[in-house]
Enzyme design. Structure first.
Site, PDB file in Angstrom:
ATOM      1  N   LYS A 123       0.619  -1.061  -0.153  1.00 10.31           N
ATOM      2  CA  LYS A 123       0.257   0.103   0.032  1.00 10.31           C
ATOM      3  C   LYS A 123       1.049   1.874  -0.307  1.00 10.31           C
ATOM      4  O   LYS A 123       0.085   2.580   0.156  1.00 10.31           O
ATOM      5  CB  LYS A 123      -0.757   0.244   1.464  1.00 10.31           C
TER       6      LYS A 123
ATOM      7  N   GLY B 149       2.178   1.941  -2.681  1.00 11.64           N
ATOM      8  CA  GLY B 149       2.132   2.825  -4.306  1.00 11.64           C
ATOM      9  C   GLY B 149       3.113   2.134  -5.166  1.00 11.64           C
ATOM     10  O   GLY B 149       3.674   3.002  -6.568  1.00 11.64           O
TER      11      GLY B 149
ATOM     12  N   SER C 179      -5.127   2.698   4.959  1.00 11.85           N
ATOM     13  CA  SER C 179      -5.270   1.891   3.648  1.00 11.85           C
ATOM     14  C   SER C 179      -5.067  -0.044   3.675  1.00 11.85           C
ATOM     15  O   SER C 179      -6.360  -0.269   2.998  1.00 11.85           O
ATOM     16  CB  SER C 179      -3.968   2.525   2.904  1.00 11.85           C
TER      17      SER C 179
ATOM     18  N   ARG D 159      -8.617   4.077  -2.989  1.00 11.58           N
ATOM     19  CA  ARG D 159      -9.652   4.354  -2.819  1.00 11.58           C
ATOM     20  C   ARG D 159     -10.188   5.608  -1.994  1.00 11.58           C
ATOM     21  O   ARG D 159      -9.410   5.591  -0.992  1.00 11.58           O
ATOM     22  CB  ARG D 159      -9.552   2.662  -2.022  1.00 11.58           C
TER      23      ARG D 159
HETATM   24  N1  PPS Z   1      -1.367   7.832  -9.453  1.00 17.88           N
HETATM   25  C1  PPS Z   1      -1.919   6.981  -8.654  1.00 17.88           C
HETATM   26  N2  PPS Z   1      -2.121   6.548  -8.881  1.00 17.88           N
HETATM   27  C2  PPS Z   1      -3.688   5.655  -7.780  1.00 17.88           C
HETATM   28  N3  PPS Z   1      -3.349   5.108  -6.585  1.00 17.88           N
HETATM   29  C3  PPS Z   1      -1.598   5.465  -5.756  1.00 17.88           C
HETATM   30  C4  PPS Z   1      -0.525   6.553  -7.039  1.00 17.88           C
HETATM   31  N4  PPS Z   1       0.009   6.444  -7.028  1.00 17.88           N
HETATM   32  C5  PPS Z   1       0.285   5.943  -5.598  1.00 17.88           C
HETATM   33  N5  PPS Z   1      -0.520   5.677  -5.694  1.00 17.88           N
HETATM   34  C6  PPS Z   1      -1.415   5.223  -3.940  1.00 17.88           C
HETATM   35  O1  PPS Z   1      -1.186   3.322  -4.150  1.00 17.88           O
HETATM   36  C7  PPS Z   1      -0.910   2.873  -3.205  1.00 17.88           C
HETATM   37  C8  PPS Z   1      -1.491   2.054  -3.136  1.00 17.88           C
HETATM   38  O2  PPS Z   1      -0.409   1.116  -2.999  1.00 17.88           O
HETATM   39  P1  PPS Z   1      -0.052  -0.127  -3.200  1.00 17.88           P
HETATM   40  O3  PPS Z   1      -0.261  -0.015  -5.063  1.00 17.88           O
HETATM   41  O4  PPS Z   1       1.881  -0.170  -2.900  1.00 17.88           O
HETATM   42  O5  PPS Z   1      -0.900  -0.887  -3.332  1.00 17.88           O
HETATM   43  S1  PPS Z   1      -0.873  -2.811  -3.083  1.00 17.88           S
HETATM   44  O6  PPS Z   1      -0.186  -3.301  -1.838  1.00 17.88           O
HETATM   45  O7  PPS Z   1      -0.184  -3.548  -4.124  1.00 17.88           O
HETATM   46  O8  PPS Z   1      -1.642  -3.623  -2.503  1.00 17.88           O
HETATM   47  C9  PPS Z   1      -2.659   3.982  -3.212  1.00 17.88           C
HETATM   48  O9  PPS Z   1      -3.346   3.828  -1.959  1.00 17.88           O
HETATM   49  P2  PPS Z   1      -5.083   4.211  -1.232  1.00 17.88           P
HETATM   50  O10 PPS Z   1      -5.019   5.868  -1.607  1.00 17.88           O
HETATM   51  O11 PPS Z   1      -4.843   3.536   0.021  1.00 17.88           O
HETATM   52  O12 PPS Z   1      -6.015   3.269  -2.455  1.00 17.88           O
HETATM   53  C10 PPS Z   1      -2.495   4.844  -3.716  1.00 17.88           C
HETATM   54  O13 PPS Z   1      -2.739   6.089  -2.815  1.00 17.88           O
END
Ligand code: PPS
Length: 369
Positions: free
Chosen positions: A126, A128, A215, A334
């Site tokens: 989570k 990024g 998250s 989310r």
């Molecule tokens: N460009 C862009 N678009 C959408 N989301 C973005 C982006 N950059 C960073 N993030 C943040 O990435 C978070 C998810 O992290 P991960 O990809 O590492 O998640 S996972 O571990 O693979 O499930 C996700 O966490 P949440 O906001 O809690 O959903 C986002 O905050």
């Protein structure tokens, strides 16, 4: 008839007509003969030059328009590696490769070689990680696996050949990458990656551990709506302020604790930390540093991003496989569940010493306070 064809108003004398018809037929036959000869030569040349034509294609598919001949074009690799499953090799040298430009069932050439990754996004969940992977794979010098292989945590017994088989084919100039965020908190992962190759470049996307925990919880809740509240899971004893460090959502955010295990195998210079917060506010800046760390040209710049107001996040103007703009999926970005602000303060206090130690260790202040 010839007169009609040629549009003559007055028919010529019959002797002239015969002579003309003879010359006309002769020239038609000559033209046909020359054409046939030329066509035949051309076909021959094309079939001889096919290999070379493919070589040029190979260079283009790699994303680089290199006009010199590729050494791959004339090479054929030996048979696949015979390394036994479950016995990881000590280097990331490419497997004795199958044919470098063999063809698949549809006759399309399969290009390059499957190699073990030279760079891995090892965490954090989570943080990024998907955004970094999707952004970096736009680079022509990077190829990545889309799904998380989970090799160094769940699938290690399958062996390095299995792992390599998941990788995309790459040219020698390209970097192979994968991302599996759970590696960062897997005790055996640093040693296992080191055993694969001590030169592996590691990328860790870190984010405010409190936000990260929320998250994480939001994601779990979306799959299992019956779990206890975040507040309930976070504490062993809330009134005493005893945080439950055994809960994964909390434990993952104690970055410095996990980092210690990595530093036993890899120098700090081989680990690059991406700020999950800056990745959202300045994706081009963060990706610039990632490209520098990987030793590749800064191709991904602010020209590649636009801010999507509906999504509330930066999105790509085009991706590796499409010229159309694309945002990350619904599970990224989310809306988080509402958490009692007092609990947030308690968790912030809990993480503070870990964060400070983390900043000191990596030499960067992520400003999570
Ligand atoms: N460009 C862009 N678009 C959408 N989301 C973005 C982006 N950059 C960073 N993030 C943040 O990435 C978070 C998810 O992290 P991960 O990809 O590492 O998640 S996972 O571990 O693979 O499930 C996700 O966490 P949440 O906001 O809690 O959903 C986002 O905050």
């Amino acid at each position: 008839m010839a007169c009609r064809v040629l549009g003559w108003a007055v028919p010529p004398p019959p002797r002239l007509t015969r002579r003309f018809l003879f010359i006309f037929t002769l020239s038609l036959s000559c033209t046909y003969l020359c054409y046939s000869l030329l066509f035949c030569c051309d076909s021959l040349m094309q079939s001889r030059g096919l290999g070379e034509h493919r070589c040029l294609l190979i260079r283009n598919v790699g994303g680089k328009k290199l006009l010199q001949k590729s050494p791959y074009c004339s090479l054929e690799g030996p048979s696949p590696s015979a390394a036994s499953p479950g016995a990881p090799a000590l280097s990331s040298a490419p497997a004795p490769a199958p044919r470098l430009a063999s063809t698949n069932h549809s006759g399309t050439p399969k290009l390059g070689t499957k190699r073990l990754p030279q760079a891995i996004i090892v965490g954090v969940k989570k943080g990024g990680t998907r955004a970094v992977l999707e952004f970096i794979r736009v680079h022509p010098d990077v190829r990545a696996v889309g799904t998380e292989p989970h090799f160094f945590d769940r699938n290690y017994d399958r062996g390095l050949d299995w792992y390599r088989s998941l990788m995309p084919r790459t040219l020698e100039s390209q970097i192979t990458m994968e991302k599996t965020p759970s590696y960062f908190v897997t005790k055996e992962a640093p040693r296992r990656i080191f055993n694969m190759s001590r030169d592996t470049k590691l990328i860790v996307v870190v984010r405010n551990p409190v936000t990260r925990a929320i998250s994480d919880y939001t994601q779990t809740l979306s799959k299992k709506p019956d779990i206890p509240t975040f507040e309930g899971l976070s504490f062993r004893n809330r009134s005493l302020g005893l945080v439950d460090m055994s809960w994964n959502a909390i434990r993952i955010g104690m970055y410095v604790v996990h980092l210690e295990s990595w530093l036993q195998y890899f120098p700090l210079a081989q680990i690059h930390f991406v700020s999950g917060e800056r990745l959202i506010t300045d994706p081009a800046g963060e990706m610039g540093r990632v490209q520098d760390f990987l030793g590749i040209k800064r191709v991904i710049t602010d020209k590649h991003f636009y801010f999507n107001k509906t999504k509330g996040f930066p999105c790509l103007k085009k991706t590796e496989s499409s010229i159309l703009p694309r945002c990350l999926g619904k599970s990224k970005g989310r809306t988080h569940v509402q958490i009692d602000p007092e609990v947030i303060d308690q968790l912030r206090d809990f993480y503070r010493p870990y964060n400070i130690k983390f900043y000191e260790t990596v030499g960067q202040d992520f400003r999570w306070e």
